[in-house]
Design an enzyme around this catalytic site. Structure first.
Site, PDB file in Angstrom:
ATOM      1  CG  HIS A 162     -63.597  40.795  66.959  1.00 14.12           C
ATOM      2  ND1 HIS A 162     -64.650  40.280  66.233  1.00 14.12           N
ATOM      3  CD2 HIS A 162     -62.944  41.646  66.120  1.00 14.12           C
ATOM      4  CE1 HIS A 162     -64.644  40.800  65.025  1.00 14.12           C
ATOM      5  NE2 HIS A 162     -63.615  41.612  64.926  1.00 14.12           N
ATOM      6  CG  ASP A 169     -66.637  38.675  68.242  1.00 12.25           C
ATOM      7  OD1 ASP A 169     -66.565  39.887  68.525  1.00 12.25           O
ATOM      8  OD2 ASP A 169     -66.239  38.208  67.160  1.00 12.25           O
ATOM      9  CB  SER A 226     -63.250  41.269  61.614  1.00 14.73           C
ATOM     10  OG  SER A 226     -64.092  42.256  62.123  1.00 14.73           O
TER      11      SER A 226
END
Length: 248
Positions: free
Chosen positions: A206, A174, A126
């Site tokens: 995610h 995601d 991320s």
């Protein structure tokens, strides 16, 4: 190496006490911590026992966005100067501001472990992936590889790294950083003749699901960087890998 390279850096060294042959730096996501990367570190150590694995803490405490307050760390703030969440226009400058410190930390880690840039891999999740991608964009070859899980560019590049191989791993569902960002990145890198691959896990969110972790290990063990082919054969750079391809 008996002391952390920076405060609260988690580190795993070869169990036999030998000098590391590789360095993997794990960069966590927003609101998380170095400890959240420990399960990934253990998987990497099993596959690469002569590797040093370092997981630094984000340089700042999370400052919260709106009513959200967390106890984790961040590499850059997601709070917009106008209130609410950061805008697309604000993101590149936020990332650029942290890159000098991250680059210096990486150089320190490489000196401390005795591992050079080409044997270094940045493994981000991320926000950590965003920083890793932008770091090698600014400092081509600072690491031999970037493994970007659930990440994106702060802004799509105008040139592709020539000394760094980029591997994108993304969940097709995601909802935090949509997979469209990874697809746009691979398309841009292909047009720029960059050395990049992408693997997508349909239905994953995610996260780093087992399927993508397996893909990452295969990329690390089987993908021959295009710079190696160029050096050996004098060939022109090949196009970036297409979705779902695994290198033999």
């Amino acid at each position: 190496m008996t002391t952390p390279l920076m405060p609260h850096t988690l580190q795993w060294l070869p169990a036999d006490g030998s000098a590391p042959q590789q360095l993997m730096v794990l960069l966590h996501g927003w609101g998380a911590s170095a400890a959240d990367m420990a399960p990934l570190a253990q998987v990497l150590r099993q596959q690469f026992p002569q590797c040093a694995v370092l997981a630094p803490e984000g340089f700042e405490p999370v400052d919260g966005t709106g009513a959200v307050q967390m106890a984790g760390r961040q590499w850059f703030s997601l709070a917009s100067a106008q209130g609410g969440m950061i805008t697309e226009a604000e993101r590149p400058a936020r990332v650029a501001a942290v890159l000098p410190r991250l680059a210096e930390w990486l150089r320190t880690a490489q000196a401390a472990t005795g591992v050079g840039p080409q044997a270094t891999a940045l493994v981000g999740f991320s926000q950590g992936s965003i920083c890793a991608l932008e770091l090698v964009q600014r400092h081509d070859g600072a690491a031999g590889r970037v493994l970007a899980f659930a990440g994106r560019y702060a802004a799509l590049p105008d040139a592709a790294p020539r000394e760094t191989t980029l591997h994108f791993f993304h969940g097709g569902a995601d909802g935090v950083i949509p997979v469209t960002h990874a697809k746009a990145a691979i398309e841009r890198l292909a047009a720029l003749q960059g050395d990049a691959t992408i693997d997508i896990a349909e239905g994953a969110g995610h996260e780093i699901p087992p399927a993508l972790l397996r893909c990452a290990l295969q990329r690390l063990t089987s993908h021959i960087p295009q710079r190696t082919w160029r050096e050996a054969l004098g060939a022109a750079p090949a196009r970036a890998g297409q979705p779902g391809e695994l290198d033999d």
